[in-house]
Design an enzyme around this catalytic site. Structure first.
Site, PDB file in Angstrom:
ATOM      1  N   GLU A 158       2.654   8.937  24.402  1.00  0.00           N
ATOM      2  CA  GLU A 158       3.619  10.016  24.244  1.00  0.00           C
ATOM      3  C   GLU A 158       3.738  10.505  22.810  1.00  0.00           C
ATOM      4  O   GLU A 158       3.822  11.701  22.568  1.00  0.00           O
ATOM      5  CB  GLU A 158       4.999   9.575  24.762  1.00  0.00           C
ATOM      6  CG  GLU A 158       5.050   9.368  26.271  1.00  0.00           C
ATOM      7  CD  GLU A 158       4.375   8.088  26.721  1.00  0.00           C
ATOM      8  OE1 GLU A 158       4.156   7.194  25.867  1.00  0.00           O
ATOM      9  OE2 GLU A 158       4.087   7.981  27.923  1.00  0.00           O
TER      10      GLU A 158
ATOM     11  N   HIS B 104      12.893   6.006  35.751  1.00  0.00           N
ATOM     12  CA  HIS B 104      12.270   7.160  36.396  1.00  0.00           C
ATOM     13  C   HIS B 104      13.320   8.179  36.839  1.00  0.00           C
ATOM     14  O   HIS B 104      13.062   8.978  37.720  1.00  0.00           O
ATOM     15  CB  HIS B 104      11.429   6.722  37.611  1.00  0.00           C
ATOM     16  CG  HIS B 104      10.264   5.846  37.257  1.00  0.00           C
ATOM     17  ND1 HIS B 104      10.392   4.491  37.066  1.00  0.00           N
ATOM     18  CD2 HIS B 104       8.959   6.138  37.039  1.00  0.00           C
ATOM     19  CE1 HIS B 104       9.225   3.980  36.745  1.00  0.00           C
ATOM     20  NE2 HIS B 104       8.335   4.951  36.713  1.00  0.00           N
TER      21      HIS B 104
END
Lengths: 299, 259
Positions: free
Chosen positions: A34, A104
């Site tokens: 990321e 999530h």
């Protein structure tokens, strides 16, 4: 243009992107890192090209936080506009999905709404997703574009195939009403609509506003509505403390104090990590919103 | 390739350091002693100018006349000789000790001073601490305080130049301490696997602010990490301007190679 990252492994939201990019001589880069994805995108944008960087889940955007807040947000400012990264858009799926748990399901919009130089945009449905995304990509500032993942397979609409944009920094009055203003964004707009339907049966007419751009947000549309209704609820999945609702409540009471008939209420997630087994207890669902509508109207 | 021997593999030899002139000035690699006199003179002139400017601005900081300063003392060759080997269009992503590149490319003493004084003539409008220079005209991206953030950005830029088929490279400078940051890993890995037109330059002055390099590394410094990423690697004596110049030319000419 460079599309960095690709999430067809999870959502298949981008079938065909690789072929599209390669056939047009565009870059398509896939990496599992990321901070690298964000930084690489910043580099591409710093030389004037367009980079659409995708983080697989917004829950994993934090390694990119330094690059986004310390670099992307400040690129133009710190160089006196000699350099900028307007061509950068960072997309990430966010929000509850029914079984995601704390890694999530997160809604990190508040973290990035505190970094002047960034913009944060969240669409509520298909038509908005296309229009706001195109506007975000073309906007000459770095934009964090959070997509409600719960709607990837649940949302359907007649989306125009031609090019169109929806304006950033413009909230939309999704439904008009005179009794109370309900403010939200993303998936939560559906929840507000359902709560409003319940309240309608009690004769309460709710006005629903979709922020669309979270930061910087359209305070004028909110003020106009609250001055009309005198009552307001702000609702989001993210934890209540220090969330977007906190900022909006503070700003609205500053501008509409004498018009308010009741305190502004926030119906949001609790101040805990997002649970798994207890997701339905945690979510600010239509009953919690309906309850808040009742309390506010009867204050 | 398989083996039936079971033991820990480790690198036994350090990567040697390329050098054209030894410490007392004697040429030991005649093959690379072919830089033209005009370039040599200009490199020398700019290195001296850099040192003089550093001494004045350092004193100014110690006297409280500017708030902050970082010198390039001892590292003049690392930046001036590199800039000499680059084309002016090559985009430099600096750490914070590369004013030698700016001096080579024509940043004036006045411009350095305006930035350090944060006055109204600073094009960055007095927003940055001293030595955080920027010049889009001279292809020098703004210095930023967070360490190493520029490294993967330079990879992105080098990738863009490759897609656009430009005869232009991105150049990322960083110190050896900065190579311990996560962004270093990102930048190197992206660049190596994607073949970005990016040159990575590590200025190893053996101190990361005050951490000595024997506390910074257990392996063979930064050069061995570069090999680990599958990148073309040269370890070079940074006090030898000719070696630095020749080493950079190996990458930049005749055309940029995959990093």
């Amino acid at each position: 243009v460079c599309q960095i990252g690709r999430y067809f492994f999870f959502f298949q939201a981008e079938d065909g992107i690789r072929d599209f990019c390669l056939s047009r001589g565009l870059g398509d880069v896939y990496k599992r890192q990321e901070q690298g994805i964000a930084a690489f995108g910043i580099g591409i944008a710093s030389v004037g090209a367009t980079a659409i960087a995708e983080i697989q889940f917004a829950d994993y955007i934090y390694p990119a936080f330094d690059q986004l807040v310390n670099e992307a947000a400040k690129y133009r400012y710190r160089s006196g506009n000699q350099f900028s990264v307007g061509g950068l858009t960072v997309r990430a799926p966010y929000g509850a999905v029914g079984h995601g748990g704390h890694y999530h399901s997160q809604s990190p919009e508040a973290f990035f709404s505190h970094a002047p130089g960034l913009k944060v945009v969240i669409p509520r449905d298909c038509i908005q997703a296309k229009g706001l995304l195109l506007a975000s990509i073309r906007d000459k500032n770095p934009v964090i574009f959070l997509e409600p993942k719960a709607l990837y397979r649940n949302a359907e609409d007649e989306v125009p195939t031609e090019d169109y944009e929806l304006a950033l920094h413009k909230a939309e009055v999704v439904q008009e009403g005179k009794d109370i203003t309900l403010i939200g964004y993303g998936t939560q707009i559906r929840v507000l609509k359902e709560a409003a339907k319940e309240a309608e049966q009690d004769g309460i007419k709710c006005e629903i506003i979709d922020l669309q751009t979270i930061y910087p947000y359209d305070i004028e549309t909110l003020v106009e509505s609250v001055k009309k209704t005198g009552r307001c609820i702000v609702s989001h999945e993210a934890p209540v403390t220090m969330g977007v609702g906190a900022e909006i409540s503070a700003a609205l009471q500053e501008k509409c104090f004498l018009y308010l008939e009741a305190p502004i209420t926030r119906v949001c997630g609790y101040d805990t990590p997002f649970p798994l087994a207890h997701e339905l207890v945690y979510l600010p669902d239509k009953w919690k919103v309906y309850d808040a509508i009742q309390k506010t109207v009867n204050y | 390739i398989y083996t039936s021997k079971l033991n820990f593999d480790s690198v036994s030899e350090k990567i040697p350091t390329f050098r054209v002139i030894e410490l007392k000035g004697k040429v030991i690699a005649k093959k690379y002693d072919n830089t033209d006199t005009a370039t040599l003179n200009k490199i020398y002139e700019k290195m001296v100018q850099l040192e003089e400017m550093d001494m004045i601005l350092l004193q100014a900081q110690r006297q409280g006349r500017i708030s902050f300063y970082m010198t390039a003392l001892g590292e003049q060759a690392c930046t001036v000789a590199v800039a000499a080997a680059l084309n002016d269009i090559d985009l430099i992503y600096p750490q914070y000790r590369e004013h030698g590149c700016l001096i080579w490319r024509g940043f004036t003493i006045d411009e350095f001073a305006h930035q350090c004084a944060s006055n109204s003539r600073d094009p960055a409008k007095g927003r940055q601490m001293p030595v955080h220079y920027t010049s889009s005209k001279l292809n020098f991206v703004c210095v930023s305080s967070p360490l190493t953030t520029q490294v993967p950005q330079a990879s992105g830029a080098g990738y863009t130049f490759k897609l656009q088929e430009l005869d232009r490279i991105a150049v990322a400078f960083f110190g050896e301490g900065a190579s311990s940051e996560g962004d270093f890993h990102s930048g190197m890995n992206f660049a190596a696997t994607l073949g970005c037109q990016t040159l990575f330059l590590c200025r190893n002055n053996k101190y990361a602010i005050s951490t000595p390099s024997d506390e910074q590394f257990k392996g063979d410094g930064v050069a061995s990490k570069s090999q680990g990423y599958g990148m073309l690697t040269i370890r070079c004596d940074g006090n030898d301007a000719i070696a630095v110049y020749q080493a950079c030319l190996l990458y930049t000419s005749p055309s940029p190679r995959d990093s």
